[in-house]
Structure formats: structure tokens, C-alpha cells
Design a protein around this motif. Sequence first.
Motif, PDB file in Angstrom:
ATOM      1  N   THR A 150       0.712  -1.287  -0.092  1.00  0.00           N
ATOM      2  CA  THR A 150       0.053  -0.119   0.116  1.00  0.00           C
ATOM      3  C   THR A 150       0.881   1.357  -0.045  1.00  0.00           C
ATOM      4  OG1 THR A 150      -1.698  -1.274   1.205  1.00  0.00           O
ATOM      5  CG2 THR A 150      -1.588   1.235   1.062  1.00  0.00           C
ATOM      6  N   LEU A 151       1.934   1.145   0.876  1.00  0.00           N
ATOM      7  CA  LEU A 151       2.757   2.521   0.770  1.00  0.00           C
ATOM      8  C   LEU A 151       3.493   2.564  -0.576  1.00  0.00           C
ATOM      9  CD1 LEU A 151       4.678   2.269   4.145  1.00  0.00           C
ATOM     10  CD2 LEU A 151       2.987   3.913   3.605  1.00  0.00           C
ATOM     11  N   ARG A 152       3.916   1.558  -1.137  1.00  0.00           N
ATOM     12  CA  ARG A 152       4.376   1.688  -2.503  1.00  0.00           C
ATOM     13  C   ARG A 152       3.430   2.097  -3.450  1.00  0.00           C
ATOM     14  NH1 ARG A 152       9.198  -1.554  -2.809  1.00  0.00           N
ATOM     15  NH2 ARG A 152       9.854  -2.538  -0.762  1.00  0.00           N
ATOM     16  N   LEU A 153       2.148   1.563  -3.528  1.00  0.00           N
ATOM     17  CA  LEU A 153       1.048   2.136  -4.482  1.00  0.00           C
ATOM     18  C   LEU A 153       0.876   3.704  -4.076  1.00  0.00           C
ATOM     19  CD1 LEU A 153      -1.127   2.074  -6.130  1.00  0.00           C
ATOM     20  CD2 LEU A 153      -2.444   1.156  -4.301  1.00  0.00           C
ATOM     21  N   ALA A 154       0.943   4.012  -2.830  1.00  0.00           N
ATOM     22  CA  ALA A 154       0.554   5.320  -2.537  1.00  0.00           C
ATOM     23  C   ALA A 154       1.747   6.337  -3.136  1.00  0.00           C
ATOM     24  CB  ALA A 154       0.664   5.810  -0.920  1.00  0.00           C
ATOM     25  N   LYS A 155       2.979   5.827  -2.993  1.00  0.00           N
ATOM     26  CA  LYS A 155       4.121   6.764  -3.615  1.00  0.00           C
ATOM     27  C   LYS A 155       4.055   6.894  -5.027  1.00  0.00           C
ATOM     28  CE  LYS A 155       9.136   7.121  -3.239  1.00  0.00           C
ATOM     29  NZ  LYS A 155      10.323   6.679  -2.642  1.00  0.00           N
TER      30      LYS A 155
END
Length: 335
Positions: A150-155
Motif C-alpha cells: 500500500t505504501l509503494r502504491l501511495a508513492k
Amino acid sequence: MGALLVKTVTAAYGQDSLKVVVAEKGDGILSLLRKQGVNPYDHYDDFIAMNADNLRDSIHLYAGRKYIIPKVDTVEVVQTLQGKSRQIKEVKGVDYAIFGKKHATVIPKSERLKGNVYYLVSGHGGPDPGAMATYAGQKIAEDEYAYDITLRLAKELISHGAMVYIIIRDENDGIRDERILKIDHDEVAYPDKTIPLNQVARLKQRVDIVNRLYRKHRGKYQRLIVTHVDSRSRGQNIDVFFYHHEKSKNGKKLAESIHKTFQEKYKKFQPNRVYSGTFEDRSSLYMVKKTHPAMTFIEIGNIRSKKDQRRILDPDNRQALAKWISEGVLRDYEK
């Protein structure tokens, strides 16, 4: 991870002369690019495209083989009239502490999602780690891997100009490049709410947060993406599945767009493997049924399957999953 061999050679690729390096045991795509001074997240797809015929499962390196490194043209050098000094012009990024010290900087790629609002919810968290399994004698938990993706997607979404709310958040973790992600229970719900132990209360809290933000941004393009890691029987490996509400045309379109992107990626990068993931109605799921924005609910692999564990634990794979989801999001919006 093993270090890269010092020896490098150049190879012709199109009209440019590019560096080629030899990978050692333990090297992955992210570490390989990082050691060569190349931003691995900006040039991940370029690397795969250049080296497609030389990768195992289309995403893993072979030790001892040579790999082409993408050319980076992010810095422009301009000489003064006197030729005595140089002016360096480079793309500047914005730091977000939530991504961790190593990954904090987001380099803008485009404004394709400018003005759009995305709510990202990773499954479980706080007192509930989700599905548990054992890998190499150590416990692993669903919530840690769902959160990292999810963090990677947010970035990725932020790099295209989107406003992103990370609903379940851990201020200490950030994006992690380890295979075994340490389990903790200090996640909170946006902005800093304690996550309840009771499952219904926990889901209701997330729904209330998303719906309140949705009302705040009424009139804007808004989408919700919920990410889970599946937990079926131990021996069953699965592909990535996408769910939506049966009455939401926009939710169906979002799920279908990401699903279609995954189909294309598998066809390109894993031509010998059939992609069996689907997109379908799953209105019975609490988050699907109760939230207001058009949304998709994603299940990524089976944490109890040895085959799926390799997909989920490899940080290169987690980055690829986030990248492919983001490309599906772009497709959804631009169509």
C-alpha cells in the motif's frame, strides 16, 4: 545481498551506449539499480523491458549473467560562457516521512492524476495481524505485507499528482526492502485513532473515516483501494483478485482496469504462465458494501502458500505489484 562485480562493459541499445553489469547471488532488480546510482522505482519497468529475455519468471535475476542498466537523463549540465563553472539542474522531489528515511523522496513523474483523491486501506493492523504463516522459521503476518504494498502504491500515485490518504498507517515502518517484515501492533487509523480489537468495530472505524473524507472532498474524482493478502488453504497458490460492488459502475470499471493491466503484464513478462485472477462482484464484504467512493478490494496471493510467499516476500515483487496497480489506476481514470 551480494555485492555487484566491479567489472562493467558497455552494450549498444538503440542509439545509446549503455552500461552492463554482472549480477551476483543475492542481487535483485531494486538493489542492482540502486548500486548503479539509478532510481529503482523510476526505472524498474525500463530495466525489465531491456532484460526481458534474461530474467527468471520475468522479474528475477540470474547470478552470473549480464544485465543492461537503463540510461538516466535526470541531470542537465550547462556550461557558462567562460566555461569555468557548471550549473546543475535536477528534478526535485518532496519528502514524505510515512515512506521511511530511505524512500521518503517522491520524484514527480507527471500530473496525470492531479486533483484526484485516493483512499488506500491495507487490511488488518493494530491488534489484528491478519493471516499468519511461517517462513524460514520466522512468523510473518498479512498486515505487514499489505501495508508495504500500500505504501509503494501511495508513492506511485503521489508521483502522478494525486492526493492520497493512507488510512491505516505506521509511522515507524516506512517502505521496507527486507523479505521478513517485523511484526508489530502499533498501526493506527487516520489520522491517529487507536484500532479496535473487535472486527466489526474495526471495519466500521475505517468506513466512517473514508466516508467522512469523501464528504469533505465532494465534487472531486475519488476512489478507494483496499489491499489484503489472502489466507486460503496452505497448499493453494492463487493469483491477484479484484472485487467491486455489484451496483457501482465506476467500481467495476476500476477493478476491471487494474485486472486488465495485470493480464497484459503477465502476457508480456510471464508468457508461459496463465493468469487466473478475476474481477467480480463481492458486495457482501463489509468495506465493499458500506463505503461511499467507487472502490476495488484487492486480494494478493496466499500468505500460507509456499509459492505465493515467494511473490509476497520479495521486495521486487511487492514493488511490481504496486506499480501494476498504479498503472491500472491511471488507465481507469484516463479512460
